[in-house]
Scaffold this motif. Structure first.
Motif, short mmCIF file in Angstrom:
data_model
loop_
_atom_site.label_atom_id
_atom_site.label_comp_id
_atom_site.label_asym_id
_atom_site.label_seq_id
_atom_site.Cartn_x
_atom_site.Cartn_y
_atom_site.Cartn_z
N ALA A 129 42.16 -7.96 16.51
CA ALA A 129 41.04 -7.04 16.53
C ALA A 129 39.85 -7.62 15.76
O ALA A 129 40.00 -8.59 15.01
N PRO A 130 38.66 -7.04 15.94
CA PRO A 130 37.52 -7.49 15.13
C PRO A 130 37.81 -7.30 13.65
O PRO A 130 38.66 -6.48 13.26
N PRO A 131 37.14 -8.05 12.79
CA PRO A 131 37.41 -7.95 11.35
C PRO A 131 37.14 -6.54 10.82
O PRO A 131 36.27 -5.83 11.33
N ALA A 132 37.87 -6.17 9.78
CA ALA A 132 37.74 -4.82 9.22
C ALA A 132 36.32 -4.55 8.74
O ALA A 132 35.82 -3.42 8.86
N TRP A 133 35.65 -5.58 8.21
CA TRP A 133 34.31 -5.36 7.70
C TRP A 133 33.35 -4.94 8.81
O TRP A 133 32.44 -4.12 8.58
N LEU A 134 33.57 -5.48 10.03
CA LEU A 134 32.69 -5.12 11.14
C LEU A 134 32.89 -3.66 11.53
O LEU A 134 31.91 -2.93 11.75
N VAL A 135 34.15 -3.23 11.61
CA VAL A 135 34.42 -1.84 11.96
C VAL A 135 33.83 -0.91 10.92
O VAL A 135 33.23 0.12 11.24
N ARG A 136 33.97 -1.29 9.65
CA ARG A 136 33.39 -0.45 8.59
C ARG A 136 31.86 -0.46 8.64
O ARG A 136 31.21 0.56 8.40
N ALA A 137 31.30 -1.62 8.95
CA ALA A 137 29.83 -1.73 8.97
C ALA A 137 29.21 -0.84 10.03
O ALA A 137 28.11 -0.29 9.82
N VAL A 138 29.88 -0.70 11.17
CA VAL A 138 29.32 0.15 12.23
C VAL A 138 29.95 1.55 12.22
O VAL A 138 29.72 2.34 13.13
N GLY A 139 30.74 1.84 11.19
CA GLY A 139 31.17 3.20 10.95
C GLY A 139 32.45 3.65 11.60
O GLY A 139 32.99 4.70 11.25
N GLY A 140 32.94 2.91 12.59
CA GLY A 140 34.08 3.42 13.35
C GLY A 140 33.64 4.57 14.24
O GLY A 140 32.56 5.15 14.04
N GLN A 141 34.46 4.92 15.22
CA GLN A 141 34.04 5.97 16.15
C GLN A 141 33.88 7.31 15.44
O GLN A 141 32.98 8.10 15.78
#
Length: 616
Positions: free
Chosen positions: A544-556
């Motif tokens: 999956a994409p790195p955790a920092w990216l998911v956190r940076a865009v907030g998650g769904q």
């Protein structure tokens, strides 16, 4: 540069050396097995190497399939074996052990285990390449053996067998087989009968001029963007040109894959570009149609956004279902058995492929309707067709899931969790609410989505919507507190997609100001790209994409709550500006990280992939 090591007694008049050179191999000749082992050790570790029996008789394309496919670390056909850098250690070990066994017997030592031989044309042939392949098999190493069909690949044991093999080679048109195999084995009706009969020749034309699949993919994107620009003019001439160019873009889209299969130019970067550009082309065309309609005084942005939401959710259903069952055990279902029976009846195969509205049929319909009707009619037809297709495929997969007895793996559960795209809010709630409400994950997701979308539709921005958004986040977190291994847990990611996208659509429509729906279109497109990118990483075994990216865009969950808060606190005009800014920020973050990742993976020599799955 690749290196081929010829072993065994050379045969006068053999074309094997020339064939290998034409495939890009530097050919070296080994006098015996020990010399072959020494030559193998001398080849740099970052190069492909092949061991080929000098007595080989067969088609050049058989050698190409067996020795040059970049997707597999090890490959073999009768009389030849090859290894990429990732497979070199296994090949070297098998070669050394085979030579050690041979040397022990030759010097009067203890009898070596019986060396495997291979039978061709009713004769037993002792081939070093085949013995090495047998040794690899004995080690449990995965060796790719391509389907050769009518192509010939043999190591004849005597002159008579050699003559018969040469006659068999002459009887089969190597180039015709290569052209036929360039076409995807399973495709839609429109692609199979209206595009592939001539696009394969375009692929060959590109190959002979040194063009790469990535270049053709880029040409397809540029053509589609020009089509979108023509549609944006809002004129009848522009619509006609847009329809023609969209079909031309699809021809090129088929050509890039056929070129990859024709010349075996597979790559991780190419697979990503092909999949990503398909989505970019289609959704850019939707935007062009909406702009063109606006020039004529008809606002169809809500329809364009609805079509993108529906199509994206359809794809996520496909991806989630496939990932959930990718490696499931005891995976049996009466529904699947019935589907297999229907596939044995010729006409039902094509009907079932057409009613799911794959990319060929879908783009043909869009192109014809664009040229002959209006953007509004085009979108109505697209929405009806996609809704029917989504209902048909989803219902079939629900039935399969309910009737099959399958044990899903931790890998599948993790893939579904990654596709769910949950952000820091869910992580926090998972730590503070470890027990959860303990209702099935799909029911929790359905309840949250219905509460949120109904509140946005019926009441608009207000306290009830804010409360519904909070409940949506809580239910989303509850759905993911346990591993997604249930029969219908694959529905969770597409339900989250529907909840987030539909909320943005409804709130932008409720704003009822110029620019709100186009801004919402941009935001959903940026988020959808992030979700598609997640799918392609998982498919390519990159994680999956790195955790920092998911956190940076907030998650769904975080993005959905943020959009609701913005809608409640801001005026309609301010909300439009906020959506635009959010769309730009999300697009920049996910695009830059995605491009960085895929280019780096390509340069690092990530395993080549090529998607031969369901039509998009």
């Amino acid at each position: 540069m690749s290196t081929a090591i010829l072993t065994g007694s050379p045969v006068p008049g053999s074309s094997i050396e020339g064939d290998l050179r034409s495939l890009g191999f530097d050919v070296r000749t080994a006098s015996d097995a020990g010399d072959a082992e020494a030559l193998l050790a001398a080849v740099p570790g970052d190069q492909r190497v092949a061991v080929v029996d000098a007595r080989f008789v067969g088609h050049e394309h058989a050698l190409r399939l067996g020795l040059t496919d970049p997707r597999f670390p090890l490959g073999a056909i009768p009389g030849a074996v090859t290894a990429q850098p990732a497979g070199r250690q296994a090949l070297t070990r098998a070669m050394a052990r085979e030579n050690s066994a041979s040397a022990g017997t030759a010097h009067g030592g203890a009898p070596a285990p019986a060396r495997p031989s291979v039978e061709y044309a009713d004769s037993i042939v002792d081939s070093l390449a085949d013995r090495v392949v047998a040794a690899l098999d004995a080690d449990g190493v995965d060796v790719h053996r391509p389907e050769l069909g009518s192509l010939v690949a043999e190591v004849p044991a005597d002159p008579q067998a050699r003559n018969e093999a040469r006659q068999a080679v002459a009887a089969v048109d190597d180039e015709a087989v290569r052209l036929k195999s360039a076409v995807k084995a399973r495709d839609g009706f429109f692609t199979t009968y209206c595009i592939s009969p001539y696009s394969r020749y375009l692929a060959r034309w590109c190959a002979r001029r040194g063009l790469t699949p990535n270049q053709v993919t880029t040409a397809s994107l540029v053509t589609a963007l020009i089509a979108a620009a023509c549609a944006a003019t809002g004129t009848r001439g522009g619509f006609v040109a847009a329809g023609v160019l969209l079909i031309a873009s699809f021809v090129l889209d088929c050509t890039d894959g056929q070129l990859a299969r024709y010349s075996l130019q597979y790559s991780t970067l190419g697979a990503w570009l092909d999949a990503t550009f398909d989505r970019a082309k289609e959704y850019a065309y939707y935007a062009g149609l909406a702009l063109g309609a606006a020039r004529g005084g008809d606002d169809v942005w809500a329809l364009a956004l609805g079509a993108m939401v529906l199509q994206t959710c359809r794809h996520v259903v496909d991806f989630s279902f496939n990932e959930a069952n990718h490696d499931a055990t005891a995976n049996t279902s009466p529904t699947a058995a019935l589907s297999d029976k229907l596939d044995s009846v010729g006409w039902t195969v094509w009907v079932r492929r057409m009613i799911v509205l794959p990319i060929g049929e879908r783009w043909a319909m869009i192109a014809v309707l664009t040229a002959a009707t209006t953007p509004r009619i085009t979108f109505y037809a697209l929405l009806v067709g996609c809704a029917f297709a989504a209902t048909y495929t989803t219902a079939g997969r629900v039935l399969r899931s309910l009737t099959r007895k399958a044990r899903r793996t931790d890998r599948a559960a993790q893939a579904l969790a990654d596709l769910a795209d949950s952000g820091p809010l869910t992580e926090l709630l998972a730590r503070t609410l470890p027990v959860g409400i303990r209702i099935p994950a799909p029911l929790a997701a359905v309840a949250g989505v219905l509460l949120l979308v109904l509140a946005a539709s019926l009441d608009g921005p207000g306290f009830s919507l804010l409360l519904a958004a909070v409940l949506y986040v809580l239910l989303s977190a509850d759905a993911l507190l346990r591993p997604l291994k249930g029969a219908l847990d694959w529905l969770v990611p597409p339900l989250f997609r529907a909840g987030e996208y539909c909320t943005v659509l409804v709130l932008a429509a409720k704003a009822d100001v110029n620019g709100a729906l186009p801004a919402a279109f941009g935001l959903v497109a940026a988020v959808a790209y992030h979700h598609y990118d997640t799918v392609y990483r998982i498919r390519g075994n990159a994680g999956a994409p790195p955790a920092w990216l998911v956190r940076a865009v907030g998650g769904q969950d975080g993005r959905t709550l943020l959009v609701v808060v913005l809608a409640v606190l801001l005026t309609a005009s301010q909300f439009t500006v906020a959506l635009t800014v959010l769309a730009v920020v999300v697009a920049l973050v996910v695009l830059l990280e995605s491009i960085r990742f895929w280019v780096a993976a390509h340069r690092a020599g990530a395993p080549s992939v090529h998607d031969e799955g369901e039509p998009a």
